[in-house]
Design an enzyme around this catalytic site. Structure first.
Site, PDB file in Angstrom:
ATOM      1  N   HIS A 157      -5.145   7.144   5.477  1.00 28.18           N
ATOM      2  CA  HIS A 157      -6.410   7.066   6.210  1.00 28.18           C
ATOM      3  C   HIS A 157      -6.744   5.603   6.523  1.00 28.18           C
ATOM      4  O   HIS A 157      -7.337   5.301   7.556  1.00 28.18           O
ATOM      5  CB  HIS A 157      -7.542   7.695   5.378  1.00 28.18           C
ATOM      6  N   ASP A 165     -14.423   7.819   8.420  1.00 26.72           N
ATOM      7  CA  ASP A 165     -13.485   8.918   8.233  1.00 26.72           C
ATOM      8  C   ASP A 165     -14.298  10.203   8.114  1.00 26.72           C
ATOM      9  O   ASP A 165     -15.418  10.194   7.595  1.00 26.72           O
ATOM     10  CB  ASP A 165     -12.702   8.682   6.939  1.00 26.72           C
ATOM     11  N   GLN A 206       7.660   0.861   6.748  1.00 23.41           N
ATOM     12  CA  GLN A 206       8.149   2.103   7.363  1.00 23.41           C
ATOM     13  C   GLN A 206       8.273   2.035   8.887  1.00 23.41           C
ATOM     14  O   GLN A 206       9.223   2.551   9.464  1.00 23.41           O
ATOM     15  CB  GLN A 206       7.246   3.275   6.968  1.00 23.41           C
ATOM     16  N   HIS A 227       7.786  13.949   4.073  1.00 21.74           N
ATOM     17  CA  HIS A 227       6.848  14.944   3.515  1.00 21.74           C
ATOM     18  C   HIS A 227       5.918  15.452   4.628  1.00 21.74           C
ATOM     19  O   HIS A 227       5.024  16.241   4.365  1.00 21.74           O
ATOM     20  CB  HIS A 227       6.026  14.313   2.401  1.00 21.74           C
ATOM     21  N   SER A 261       3.342   9.550   9.214  1.00 17.97           N
ATOM     22  CA  SER A 261       4.812   9.494   9.204  1.00 17.97           C
ATOM     23  C   SER A 261       5.374  10.278  10.384  1.00 17.97           C
ATOM     24  O   SER A 261       6.322   9.839  11.043  1.00 17.97           O
ATOM     25  CB  SER A 261       5.361  10.066   7.894  1.00 17.97           C
ATOM     26  N   GLN A 320       0.225  18.863   5.824  1.00 18.21           N
ATOM     27  CA  GLN A 320       1.663  18.599   5.985  1.00 18.21           C
ATOM     28  C   GLN A 320       2.441  19.839   6.433  1.00 18.21           C
ATOM     29  O   GLN A 320       3.387  19.731   7.213  1.00 18.21           O
ATOM     30  CB  GLN A 320       2.223  18.051   4.664  1.00 18.21           C
TER      31      GLN A 320
HETATM   32  N1  UDP Z   1       4.411   4.008   4.347  1.00 16.95           N
HETATM   33  C1  UDP Z   1       4.890   2.742   4.230  1.00 16.95           C
HETATM   34  N2  UDP Z   1       5.981   2.534   3.418  1.00 16.95           N
HETATM   35  C2  UDP Z   1       6.587   3.527   2.741  1.00 16.95           C
HETATM   36  C3  UDP Z   1       6.093   4.837   2.871  1.00 16.95           C
HETATM   37  C4  UDP Z   1       4.995   5.047   3.695  1.00 16.95           C
HETATM   38  O1  UDP Z   1       4.374   1.799   4.845  1.00 16.95           O
HETATM   39  O2  UDP Z   1       7.546   3.248   2.013  1.00 16.95           O
HETATM   40  C5  UDP Z   1       3.252   4.238   5.230  1.00 16.95           C
HETATM   41  C6  UDP Z   1       3.643   5.025   6.440  1.00 16.95           C
HETATM   42  O3  UDP Z   1       4.124   4.144   7.451  1.00 16.95           O
HETATM   43  C7  UDP Z   1       2.355   5.741   6.820  1.00 16.95           C
HETATM   44  C8  UDP Z   1       1.618   5.883   5.498  1.00 16.95           C
HETATM   45  O4  UDP Z   1       2.278   5.024   4.562  1.00 16.95           O
HETATM   46  O5  UDP Z   1       1.599   4.960   7.730  1.00 16.95           O
HETATM   47  C9  UDP Z   1       1.683   7.284   4.936  1.00 16.95           C
HETATM   48  O6  UDP Z   1       0.823   8.105   5.663  1.00 16.95           O
HETATM   49  P1  UDP Z   1       1.146   9.632   5.905  1.00 16.95           P
HETATM   50  O7  UDP Z   1       0.013  10.197   6.702  1.00 16.95           O
HETATM   51  O8  UDP Z   1       2.494   9.810   6.473  1.00 16.95           O
HETATM   52  O9  UDP Z   1       1.212  10.256   4.440  1.00 16.95           O
HETATM   53  P2  UDP Z   1       0.266  10.184   3.139  1.00 16.95           P
HETATM   54  O10 UDP Z   1       0.719   8.990   2.382  1.00 16.95           O
HETATM   55  O11 UDP Z   1      -1.159  10.098   3.612  1.00 16.95           O
HETATM   56  O12 UDP Z   1       0.594  11.454   2.441  1.00 16.95           O
END
Ligand code: UDP
Length: 457
Positions: free
Chosen positions: A24, A118, A340, A355, A360, A380
């Site tokens: 978020h 949010d 990422q 996931h 992502s 998800q």
């Molecule tokens: N992310 C990252 N490095 C990692 C894994 C995830 O920077 O090794 C970032 C990814 O780019 C994304 C966020 O963490 O922007 C994860 O958000 P997402 O909505 O995919 O999943 P959540 O963590 O909320 O379950």
């Protein structure tokens, strides 16, 4: 109370308050960056829980807001519990209203036009309403997910919810391509609490003065139309993917990103590497970890695996099985947290085992990378369903995690014709993303409209 100075280049100021979870925080900071680049001043409100680092964003003013989350609730890391505790504490105290009032009274700053929140911060919206400050909502998940929130009452009335295992595969005719199993529910949380969180988020959206969704028009045309038809809001804007609209330097990671993986990727063959990450919240047990490790090893494919501290329930460290390192023999790289977006943009990456968090998913689509989806909770499951059935850019790995199944899923994605077709469709989506980012593209137009709207408030 402000903890950093700001370059007040705008005639107006926006206040921005993300929900303090990685998935978020990222899009909210990206939106703040986009608005700042358009000449608006930005004040970021943040909580002690998962506090942001003001030193990383000298362009914003920072104000800390007491979140009131008891330490034992924060320690669970459970978003449902934390959202409920935070809102309850904020409603029980006058602190949020007082902080907002003092921010509004600060004459050294341009006049605040609105507060971006949010959808899970209903208590903050109520405090802002008490001060006559309009709130705009950023939805950090898909339009389909919001459509599902809005349909929740109907889903109960028609008997889709609460979900019954025997009906998991039943299609939800009103929300194609979703099945009962894809709806927003949780195995690990009390459903009453989940319902409360979703009802409150829907209230926040219905009571806001404008809605921005981190998606793009051409990806979710029908879903966006349904929301516009149903909500009576002055603006409903699809202004994503925000990570592509904001400057590359927007850094909002709560964990240190290990850049050594980029050098490692530089040495790997084109589109050969499977990137594996389950986001910031999902967890697995140690048996699953062993199956993933051997599935990756036996696939004979290069891989980059994010093993976040806390990924395995009950362990801070993540011990890999004996013999794993020898078996992968330099073909795999394991990091605690990766940059990422850079990883997905690297031409050595051929697929993403994810996931299926919304960020992502969008980040993968934006780079044309096909996916193996292993959804855990919340939105998800529906993201995975859209990836497989609506866009055809990946498939879900269902059932128990088992090394043989993992190995064949990796081959299917990286080596087989079916995976190549998914990659082609992912490239088409990448092109759609590029189009919406053009100066006359739909997301740029949405940002133009948003800025004019903010200036009119
Ligand atoms: N992310 C990252 N490095 C990692 C894994 C995830 O920077 O090794 C970032 C990814 O780019 C994304 C966020 O963490 O922007 C994860 O958000 P997402 O909505 O995919 O999943 P959540 O963590 O909320 O379950």
């Amino acid at each position: 109370m402000a903890t950093a100075g700001m370059s007040s280049c705008g005639r107006r100021r926006v206040l921005v308050f993300p929900l303090p979870f990685q998935g978020h925080i990222n899009p909210m900071l990206q939106l703040a960056d986009v608005l700042h680049a358009r000449g608006l001043a930005v004040t970021l409100l943040h909580t002690r829980f998962n506090a942001l680092d003001p030193a990383l964003h000298p362009e914003f003013a920072f104000v800390s807001v007491p979140d009131g989350v008891p330490a034992e609730v924060a320690a669970t890391g459970n978003p449902i519990e934390i959202i409920l505790a935070m809102n309850a504490a904020m409603e029980a105290s006058t602190a949020v209203g007082e902080v907002l009032a003092s921010v509004l009274a600060d004459e050294g700053q341009p006049r605040a036009a609105c507060l971006f929140i949010d959808a899970h911060l209903r208590a903050v919206q109520e405090a802002a309403a008490g001060l006559g400050l309009p709130t705009l909502v950023l939805r950090t998940t898909s339009a389909a997910c919001l459509g599902c929130f809005l349909a929740y009452r109907m889903l109960y009335q028609k008997g889709y919810l609460p979900p019954r295992e025997s009906e998991f595969d039943m299609p939800v005719n009103e929300l194609p391509p979703l099945r009962v199993r894809d709806l927003y529910y949780s195995r690990n949380n009390n459903q009453e609490k989940v319902n409360k969180v979703l009802t409150r988020a829907t209230e926040t959206v219905k009571n806001c003065s404008g809605l921005v969704i981190n998606t793009l028009e051409t990806l979710e045309t029908t879903e966006l139309q349904r929301i516009r038809d149903e909500l009576d809001l002055p603006v409903v804007l699809a202004a994503g993917p925000l990570h592509k609209l904001s400057s590359k330097s927007t850094r909002s990671s709560l964990l240190d990103e290990d850049y050594s993986c980029i050098e490692w990727l530089d040495m790997q063959p084109l589109r050969s590497v499977l990137y594996v990450s389950f986001g910031s919240l999902a967890s697995m047990d140690s048996n699953d970890l062993v199956e993933v490790a051997w599935g990756l090893a036996n696939s004979c494919q290069p891989f980059l695996w994010v093993l976040r501290p806390g990924l395995v329930q009950g362990f801070e460290g993540t011990d890999l099985p004996d013999g794993f390192e020898v078996a992968v023999n330099g073909r795999g790289k394991v990091v605690q947290w990766a940059p990422q977006q850079e990883v997905l943009a690297h031409n050595a990456v051929g697929g993403f085992w994810t996931h299926s968090g919304w960020n992502s998913t969008l980040e993968s689509i934006s780079e044309g990378v096909p996916m193996i989806c292993r959804p855990h909770f919340a939105d998800q499951m529906m993201n995975a369903r859209y990836v497989e059935k609506a866009w055809g850019v990946g498939f879900e790995l269902e059932g128990e995690l088992e090394r043989g199944k993992i190995e064949s899923a990796i081959r299917r994605l990286i080596n087989e014709k079916e995976g190549a077709d998914m990659r082609d469709r992912a490239k088409d989506l990448k092109k759609k993303v590029a189009d919406c980012l053009e100066s006359c593209g739909s997301s740029q137009i949405a940002v133009d409209k948003l800025v004019s709207y903010i200036l009119s408030l």
